[in-house]
Design a protein around this motif. Structure first.
Motif, PDB file in Angstrom:
ATOM      1  N   GLN A  49      10.399  16.132   5.105  1.00 25.50           N
ATOM      2  CA  GLN A  49       9.240  15.660   5.854  1.00 25.50           C
ATOM      3  C   GLN A  49       9.594  14.607   6.905  1.00 25.50           C
ATOM      4  OE1 GLN A  49       5.689  15.124   3.534  1.00 25.50           O
ATOM      5  NE2 GLN A  49       4.874  13.571   4.911  1.00 25.50           N
ATOM      6  N   PRO A  50      10.421  13.589   6.591  1.00 26.54           N
ATOM      7  CA  PRO A  50      10.743  12.612   7.634  1.00 26.54           C
ATOM      8  C   PRO A  50      11.435  13.229   8.841  1.00 26.54           C
ATOM      9  CG  PRO A  50      11.372  11.791   5.477  1.00 26.54           C
ATOM     10  CD  PRO A  50      11.015  13.232   5.299  1.00 26.54           C
ATOM     11  N   VAL A  51      12.301  14.214   8.602  1.00 28.95           N
ATOM     12  CA  VAL A  51      13.005  14.864   9.705  1.00 28.95           C
ATOM     13  C   VAL A  51      12.024  15.625  10.597  1.00 28.95           C
ATOM     14  CG1 VAL A  51      14.765  16.556  10.315  1.00 28.95           C
ATOM     15  CG2 VAL A  51      15.103  15.082   8.326  1.00 28.95           C
ATOM     16  N   VAL A  52      11.133  16.387   9.955  1.00 23.23           N
ATOM     17  CA  VAL A  52      10.123  17.130  10.707  1.00 23.23           C
ATOM     18  C   VAL A  52       9.188  16.171  11.441  1.00 23.23           C
ATOM     19  CG1 VAL A  52       8.208  18.780  10.538  1.00 23.23           C
ATOM     20  CG2 VAL A  52      10.229  19.070   9.088  1.00 23.23           C
ATOM     21  N   ALA A  53       8.834  15.063  10.764  1.00 21.60           N
ATOM     22  CA  ALA A  53       7.933  14.082  11.377  1.00 21.60           C
ATOM     23  C   ALA A  53       8.591  13.388  12.565  1.00 21.60           C
ATOM     24  CB  ALA A  53       7.502  13.047  10.337  1.00 21.60           C
ATOM     25  N   LEU A  54       9.876  13.045  12.437  1.00 18.29           N
ATOM     26  CA  LEU A  54      10.580  12.416  13.550  1.00 18.29           C
ATOM     27  C   LEU A  54      10.642  13.354  14.752  1.00 18.29           C
ATOM     28  CD1 LEU A  54      13.582  10.565  11.857  1.00 18.29           C
ATOM     29  CD2 LEU A  54      11.727   9.531  13.161  1.00 18.29           C
ATOM     30  N   HIS A  99      -5.556   5.474   6.451  1.00 22.63           N
ATOM     31  CA  HIS A  99      -5.824   4.096   6.857  1.00 22.63           C
ATOM     32  C   HIS A  99      -4.623   3.519   7.603  1.00 22.63           C
ATOM     33  CE1 HIS A  99      -7.294   0.084   6.971  1.00 22.63           C
ATOM     34  NE2 HIS A  99      -6.532  -0.369   5.995  1.00 22.63           N
ATOM     35  N   LEU A 100      -3.419   3.743   7.065  1.00 19.72           N
ATOM     36  CA  LEU A 100      -2.221   3.157   7.651  1.00 19.72           C
ATOM     37  C   LEU A 100      -1.836   3.782   8.980  1.00 19.72           C
ATOM     38  CD1 LEU A 100       0.062   2.619   4.508  1.00 19.72           C
ATOM     39  CD2 LEU A 100      -1.345   0.955   5.718  1.00 19.72           C
ATOM     40  N   LEU A 101      -2.358   4.984   9.285  1.00 17.26           N
ATOM     41  CA  LEU A 101      -2.081   5.597  10.593  1.00 17.26           C
ATOM     42  C   LEU A 101      -2.634   4.747  11.735  1.00 17.26           C
ATOM     43  CD1 LEU A 101      -2.668   9.403   9.876  1.00 17.26           C
ATOM     44  CD2 LEU A 101      -0.520   8.314  10.551  1.00 17.26           C
ATOM     45  N   ASN A 102      -3.516   3.798  11.407  1.00 17.86           N
ATOM     46  CA  ASN A 102      -3.999   2.861  12.414  1.00 17.86           C
ATOM     47  C   ASN A 102      -2.936   1.834  12.784  1.00 17.86           C
ATOM     48  OD1 ASN A 102      -7.022   3.319  12.915  1.00 17.86           O
ATOM     49  ND2 ASN A 102      -6.923   3.341  10.683  1.00 17.86           N
ATOM     50  N   PHE A 103      -1.907   1.686  11.928  1.00 19.86           N
ATOM     51  CA  PHE A 103      -0.951   0.606  12.100  1.00 19.86           C
ATOM     52  C   PHE A 103       0.500   1.068  12.206  1.00 19.86           C
ATOM     53  CE2 PHE A 103      -4.611  -0.703   9.607  1.00 19.86           C
ATOM     54  CZ  PHE A 103      -5.064  -1.802  10.315  1.00 19.86           C
ATOM     55  N   ILE A 104       0.828   2.178  11.556  1.00 17.31           N
ATOM     56  CA  ILE A 104       2.196   2.681  11.578  1.00 17.31           C
ATOM     57  C   ILE A 104       2.178   4.167  11.926  1.00 17.31           C
ATOM     58  CG2 ILE A 104       3.095   0.981   9.951  1.00 17.31           C
ATOM     59  CD1 ILE A 104       2.798   2.967   7.730  1.00 17.31           C
ATOM     60  N   ASN A 105       3.351   4.718  12.244  1.00 13.35           N
ATOM     61  CA  ASN A 105       3.379   6.103  12.687  1.00 13.35           C
ATOM     62  C   ASN A 105       3.654   7.079  11.543  1.00 13.35           C
ATOM     63  OD1 ASN A 105       6.155   5.917  12.228  1.00 13.35           O
ATOM     64  ND2 ASN A 105       6.623   5.523  14.374  1.00 13.35           N
ATOM     65  N   THR A 106       3.584   8.356  11.892  1.00 14.52           N
ATOM     66  CA  THR A 106       3.773   9.424  10.908  1.00 14.52           C
ATOM     67  C   THR A 106       5.166   9.388  10.291  1.00 14.52           C
ATOM     68  OG1 THR A 106       2.199  10.851  12.066  1.00 14.52           O
ATOM     69  CG2 THR A 106       3.773  11.934  10.603  1.00 14.52           C
ATOM     70  N   SER A 107       6.181   9.022  11.089  1.00 18.77           N
ATOM     71  CA  SER A 107       7.555   8.995  10.592  1.00 18.77           C
ATOM     72  C   SER A 107       7.718   7.986   9.464  1.00 18.77           C
ATOM     73  CB  SER A 107       8.528   8.663  11.734  1.00 18.77           C
ATOM     74  OG  SER A 107       8.440   9.618  12.767  1.00 18.77           O
ATOM     75  N   THR A 108       7.088   6.822   9.602  1.00 12.86           N
ATOM     76  CA  THR A 108       7.181   5.796   8.573  1.00 12.86           C
ATOM     77  C   THR A 108       6.538   6.265   7.281  1.00 12.86           C
ATOM     78  OG1 THR A 108       7.107   4.065  10.263  1.00 12.86           O
ATOM     79  CG2 THR A 108       6.636   3.398   8.001  1.00 12.86           C
ATOM     80  N   LEU A 166       0.821  -1.208   0.000  1.00 11.09           N
ATOM     81  CA  LEU A 166       0.000   0.000   0.000  1.00 11.09           C
ATOM     82  C   LEU A 166       0.858   1.263   0.000  1.00 11.09           C
ATOM     83  CD1 LEU A 166      -2.868  -0.963   2.488  1.00 11.09           C
ATOM     84  CD2 LEU A 166      -3.041  -0.674   0.014  1.00 11.09           C
ATOM     85  N   LEU A 167       1.982   1.219   0.695  1.00  7.81           N
ATOM     86  CA  LEU A 167       2.878   2.371   0.712  1.00  7.81           C
ATOM     87  C   LEU A 167       3.470   2.629  -0.670  1.00  7.81           C
ATOM     88  CD1 LEU A 167       4.738   1.816   4.112  1.00  7.81           C
ATOM     89  CD2 LEU A 167       3.186   3.695   3.551  1.00  7.81           C
ATOM     90  N   VAL A 168       3.824   1.557  -1.371  1.00 10.66           N
ATOM     91  CA  VAL A 168       4.360   1.706  -2.730  1.00 10.66           C
ATOM     92  C   VAL A 168       3.295   2.286  -3.657  1.00 10.66           C
ATOM     93  CG1 VAL A 168       5.219   0.465  -4.750  1.00 10.66           C
ATOM     94  CG2 VAL A 168       6.074  -0.118  -2.481  1.00 10.66           C
ATOM     95  N   VAL A 169       2.072   1.769  -3.566  1.00 11.63           N
ATOM     96  CA  VAL A 169       0.972   2.273  -4.391  1.00 11.63           C
ATOM     97  C   VAL A 169       0.746   3.752  -4.118  1.00 11.63           C
ATOM     98  CG1 VAL A 169      -1.534   2.159  -4.774  1.00 11.63           C
ATOM     99  CG2 VAL A 169      -0.197   0.059  -4.626  1.00 11.63           C
TER     100      VAL A 169
END
Length: 298
Positions: A108-113, A237-246, A16-19
Motif C-alpha cells: 500500500q505505501p508503494v502504491v500510495a507514493l 479525519h487525518l487526511l485533513n492534516f497528513i497525506n495518503t502516503s503517511t 491516533l495513527l497507533v490507535v
C-alpha cells in the motif's frame, strides 16, 4: 499561522495513527470467525457503520450545502472503491491465512507514493524511501515465514489482497482531495453508505443471499462495524492534516498486529521469521513516524 485546533491535532496525530493500527488489526480476526460471504460481511459492516455515525452526521448536517456536483461524484466513487477494497480483502481472508493476506497490504505505501506523485505531485525524500524499504523488507520476511503453509487457494487469495490494496489507495487519494470540504464525520458516512449500497447491488446481481444469518453472524457484523471501522474514521479525519502516503505507511503495522492476534485468538502458528519480520516492520514504521513528526511539526 496554525489554528489552535490544528495545533492540538498535530500533537495527537501519532497517537491516533497507533490507535487506528490496533483497531484495524482486529478486522482479519472477525472475518475469519464468520461463515458469511465476503461481500455480505462488507455490506453489513458499511451499513451498520453508517448507522452508528448518524448522530455525528446530524451535528454536522450543515456541511451538506458545501458539497458541489463534482464533489458528490468523487464521494460516490470513493465509496465504491472502499466497498471494493473490503469485498476483495475479505474474500482474500477466506482463501488464505491472516499472515499471507495482510502481508500483501504492505504494498500500500508503494502504491500510495506512486499515486501521490502522479496525481498530487508529492515529493518523496530519501529517508522516506529508506524507512519504507526497511518496513517492506520486514514484511517480506514475515511472508517467507508463511511459505509452504498455505493451501492451493493461496495464490487467488494473494491476488485478491493485492487488488484490495489498489482499491483502498484510490479511496484514500480521492479522500485526500475532498475530505477538507466537509466534516470527516459526514464524509465517512457518505462513503460508508455508498460502499454498502454498491455491495448490496453486487450481492443482488450475483445472487448472494443477504438474509437469514444467525445471531452469531450479526454479532460479527456489529464488531466489524465498530472496532476496525474506527480506524477508517480516524484516517478520514487525518487526511485533513497528513497525506495518503503517511497513512498507508502506518498501515504496515496491520500485518504485525493481525498476525499476533491470529496467533493468540485463532491459533495460527507463528514462526521465528515472522517474529523477526514483525520487529523490523515496527522499527521501520517507528522511524517513518519520527520523520513525519518533524516534517509536519507534530
Amino acid at each position: 499561522m496554525i489554528k489552535d485546533g490544528e495545533k492540538k491535532m498535530n500533537k495527537s496525530t501519532a497517537f491516533l495513527l497507533v490507535v487506528s493500527v490496533v483497531a484495524i488489526s482486529f478486522a482479519a480476526i472477525f472475518v475469519k470467525w464468520s461463515d458469511a460471504p465476503a461481500a455480505v460481511l462488507s455490506m453489513y459492516r458499511m451499513y451498520l457503520a453508517s448507522l452508528f455515525l448518524l448522530p455525528f452526521v446530524w451535528l454536522n448536517r450543515h456541511d451538506v450545502k458545501n458539497i458541489n456536483k463534482q464533489e458528490w461524484v468523487l464521494f460516490i466513487f470513493s465509496g465504491i472503491f472502499l466497498g471494493m477494497h473490503f469485498a476483495l480483502w475479505f474474500g482474500s481472508l477466506k482463501l488464505t491465512t491472516v499472515a499471507s493476506s495482510t502481508i500483501i497490504l504492505a504494498l500500500q505505501p508503494v502504491v500510495a507514493l506512486a499515486g501521490g506523485f502522479l496525481i498530487y505531485k508529492e515529493k518523496v525524500s530519501v529517508p522516506q524511501l529508506v524507512t519504507i524499504s526497511l518496513s517492506m523488507l520486514g514484511v517480506v520476511v514475515i511472508g517467507l515465514g508463511d511459505l509452504g503453509r498455505s493451501s492451493s487457494t493461496a495464490l487467488l487469495g494473494n491476488l485478491l489482497s493485492f487488488l484490495s490494496v489498489i482499491a483502498v489507495v484510490v479511496y484514500l487519494l480521492i479522500g485526500q482531495r475532498v475530505v477538507k470540504k466537509v466534516s470527516h464525520w459526514l464524509y465517512s458516512f457518505i462513503v460508508f453508505f455508498v460502499a454498502g449500497v454498491s455491495l448490496h447491488v453486487f450481492n443482488a446481481v450475483s445472487g448472494v443471499p443477504v438474509r437469514g444469518y444467525s445471531a452469531e453472524e450479526w454479532q460479527i457484523f456489529v464488531l466489524l462495524a465498530i472496532l476496525p471501522t474506527i480506524a477508517h474514521v480516524i484516517y478520514n479525519h487525518l487526511l485533513n492534516f497528513i497525506n495518503t502516503s503517511t497513512i498507508s505507511m502506518t498501515i504496515l503495522g496491520e500485518p504485525v498486529g493481525a498476525t499476533i492476534l491470529a496467533f493468540f485468538i485463532l491459533g495460527e502458528k507463528v514462526v521465528a521469521l515472522q517474529v523477526l519480520g514483525g520487529l523490523v516492520v515496527l522499527f521501520g514504521v517507528g522511524l517513518f513516524l519520527i520523520q513525519q513528526r518533524k516534517a509536519y511539526q507534530l
